[in-house]
Design an enzyme around this catalytic site. Structure first.
Site, PDB file in Angstrom:
ATOM      1  N   SER A 327       0.777  -1.154  -0.225  1.00 52.86           N
ATOM      2  CA  SER A 327       0.016   0.256   0.110  1.00 52.86           C
ATOM      3  C   SER A 327       0.925   1.208   0.145  1.00 52.86           C
ATOM      4  CB  SER A 327      -0.963   0.163   1.262  1.00 52.86           C
ATOM      5  OG  SER A 327      -1.954  -0.989   0.949  1.00 52.86           O
ATOM      6  N   THR A 328       2.085   1.055   0.247  1.00 52.23           N
ATOM      7  CA  THR A 328       3.151   2.198   0.163  1.00 52.23           C
ATOM      8  C   THR A 328       3.049   2.895  -1.437  1.00 52.23           C
ATOM      9  OG1 THR A 328       4.975   1.223  -0.481  1.00 52.23           O
ATOM     10  CG2 THR A 328       4.596   1.710   1.837  1.00 52.23           C
TER      11      THR A 328
END
Length: 651
Positions: A327-328
């Site tokens: 999700s970064t």
């Protein structure tokens, strides 16, 4: 009458023989004269030089290797002088018996024998190899008294490399080791061959390897007159060696120590960059190794552990470890949506915890429905559905073309050897990599997982940190660098600053950058890392990530308890601080640790506290961080400037 004729015939024959002999003599003297002319006139200079070299010998003087310092002048690599006991195998009859005999005079341990055997395998028979290093004065005296018993064995004074803080920063510093045959052949093909006469050691990894030319220095020479037996009689001339340059790094070694301690026994990497100039402040890879092991020639047991351990301590994870960003990746996907016009900040996507495409259901982590989601909320609450649908709208090639300038899947150009690209997928990439026709086709379903940083995406923490620095710096990209400058060992000792690359403005609209940055700040205030940054004396922006190490079936649920440790999810975090004017941007991964908010974000919080506030965690807080049991700092933080150096273990 007959007698008279016989006399005439004999006389004629005699005269012929005399003439023939005269011609031979004249030719012989002619050849001799021409040879004398050739030797004394034509080859006079060459033969004169050879005669001089028969009378003299040129002995190399190895220069002192340059030091390596951190940004504040802390010495990270230096040298010391010590005596070694060395054997030239070609001059020794029974090598094993000789070593046994030596051990009766001075101690020779089993590890010394193993190291010697390893060096022997890598060297030629006529090279001098150490059987014992760092002899004490008493050992030198004992062997000198018995020297006559050991032809082919001698005591030599050597310079040894020393890394005073052992494993600290080992992947940045690298190490030196004996020059192997391949390196000798490579040096022989360059102009440096003469400069490496007498040099036994060369940089193998890290800064030691990448800045070998600056660190090595210039070899000096002693010109000595020799006797017919080759023994030195007197010194004729000396050209002193020039010590190698001192290399100053951008690394803050105290910050590096803090991060390495916070990892504890966990594996992973962290890269911290100043977004305003590209200087690398911390470059951590865990586990580490002790570069001092290589200085004397590493023994086979230690080498076997380092090279075969499942922990891979020699792998520089910050530079060469590739991971799905999880999700970064979402903040960069959001920026891509804004820059390409695919979505506005207010576009609403319904998140019902899953998204179906092509007969496949793509789920959210934890199967939690978020309901209506705009761009801000998609980042703060980390909506998978928002980015599944966005990836489908953008397509793989549009994502590739947007992410490439940010540095994903590209070499950053950092000033250290060994960087890898990772994978930023595209249709062309798949056609190039896969051989079978059915594998080379890009399927639309493969695009979906790319939106949440999974699928084929694999990047280094260096790439993720650089991309985060671009966001923090308003779309301006700097090439990351580890070396600030070099300083000559002689002369005015003025530091020569390393050339800095020109910044590259990627041309993002400021209002789009601001939308994403505002959402990243929201993550730390009301999102997945809010507990970690509670009470911080500054605002920061960040994004947690949890990335799969192995694939999970469509109908299966992730359960860490049922998986091998090396199969569990990676914990990631990307962040910058302070939010209004960032001075540090970082990316961190803790391998197989689970949620980014529990294991990666707490490390980032303490790094920011150190950099922005000058604070150092309390001992109880450090203990909690090392085992992934910390959120906001506990206990009273210490003042970083007052921490003793070197700090005690696990401080």
């Amino acid at each position: 009458m007959t007698s008279y004729r016989n006399v005439k015939v004999e006389l004629s024959r005699f005269r012929g023989r005399v003439l023939a002999i005269s011609v031979v003599v004249v030719l012989a003297f002619g050849l001799l004269a021409s040879r004398l002319v050739y030797l004394q006139v034509v080859r006079h200079d060459d033969l004169s030089e050879q005669a001089e070299s028969n009378r003299t010998a040129v002995l190399p003087i190895v220069p002192n290797r340059g030091q390596i310092l951190d940004r504040n002048g802390v010495v990270l690599a230096t040298n010391f002088s010590a005596y070694t006991l060395e054997i030239t195998p070609s001059k020794v009859g029974n090598l094993a018996a000789t070593i046994d005999a030596i051990s009766t005079v001075i101690p020779v341990e089993a590890k010394d024998r193993r190291r010697f055997r390893k060096l022997q395998e890598e060297s030629k028979n006529f090279e001098s190899l150490p059987i014992r290093n760092r002899l004490t004065d008493e050992e030198v005296a004992r062997f000198a008294a018995q020297r006559y018993r050991f032809p082919g064995v001698e005591i030599k004074a050597r310079l040894f490399r020393n890394y005073p803080y052992g494993e600290l920063g080992s992947h940045v510093l690298g190490y030196i080791g004996r020059i192997n045959q391949a390196e000798k052949e490579r040096i022989a093909d360059t102009d440096d061959e003469g400069n490496y006469r007498g040099t036994d050691y060369i940089g193998k990894l890290g800064v030691e390897q990448s800045f070998e030319q600056q660190l090595h220095g210039i070899t000096g020479v002693d010109q000595v007159e020799t006797s017919a037996g080759g023994r030195a009689v007197r010194k004729l001339a000396t050209t002193p060696p020039t010590a190698g340059d001192t290399v100053r790094l951008s690394i803050d070694i105290k910050l590096q120590k803090l991060v390495e301690d916070m990892f504890g026994d966990r594996r992973g990497a962290l890269v911290a960059i100043d977004p305003n100039n590209g200087e690398v402040l911390a470059f951590v890879s865990k586990p580490t190794f002790d570069p001092n092991l290589f200085v004397d020639g590493i023994d086979s047991e230690s080498w076997q552990y380092l090279s075969e351990s499942i922990e891979k301590p020699l792998l520089n994870r910050a530079l060469r470890g590739t991971y799905p960003p999880g999700s970064t990746y979402k903040p960069f996907m959001a920026l891509a949506a804004l820059e390409t016009g695919k979505r506005s900040p207010g576009t609403i996507i319904q998140d019902n915890a899953s998204w179906a495409f092509g007969g496949h259901t793509f789920r959210s982590h934890g199967d939690i429905a978020l309901g209506p989601v705009d761009m801000y909320r998609s980042i703060v609450k980390s909506s998978n559905v928002y980015y599944y649908s966005l990836a489908n709208e953008l397509g793989v090639d549009a994502m590739h073309d947007f992410m490439k300038p940010l540095g994903f899947g590209q070499l950053t150009g950092i000033d250290i050897n060994g960087e890898v690209r990772g994978v930023l997928p595209s249709q062309e990439w798949k056609r190039r990599v896969y051989k079978r026709p059915e594998q080379r086709k890009w399927f639309a379903g493969e695009t979906i997982s790319l939106g949440i940083g999974q699928g084929y995406n694999t990047f280094t923490m260096l790439q993720l940190a650089q991309a985060t620095a671009v966001l923090a710096n308003g779309g301006v990209k700097y090439k990351p660098r580890l070396v600030l400058g070099t300083q000559r060992a002689i002369g005015d000792r003025t530091e020569v600053m390393a050339a800095q690359s020109e910044p590259e403005n990627l041309g993002f609209k400021p209002e789009n950058i601001e939308v994403v940055r505002r959402a990243l700040v929201g993550v730390t205030q009301e999102g997945t890392s809010a507990r970690v940054f509670a009470g911080a004396g500054y605002l920061s922006g960040g994004k947690t990530g949890t990335a799969q190490a192995v694939g999970i079936g469509q109908k299966d649920k992730y359960d860490a308890r049922k998986m091998e440790e090396h199969q569990r999810d990676h914990a990631l975090y990307m962040a910058f601080a302070p939010a209004d004017k960032p001075t540090i941007a970082l990316a961190v991964v803790v391998e197989n640790a689970g949620f980014g908010a529990e294991h990666a974000a707490p490390i980032a919080r303490r790094v920011f506290d150190y950099r922005v506030l000058g604070q150092y965690p309390s001992e109880e807080d450090m203990a909690a961080v090392r085992v992934g049991k910390a959120a906001a700092p506990i206990g009273k933080p210490r003042t970083a400037a007052e921490m003793p150096w070197p700090p005690a273990p696990h401080q």
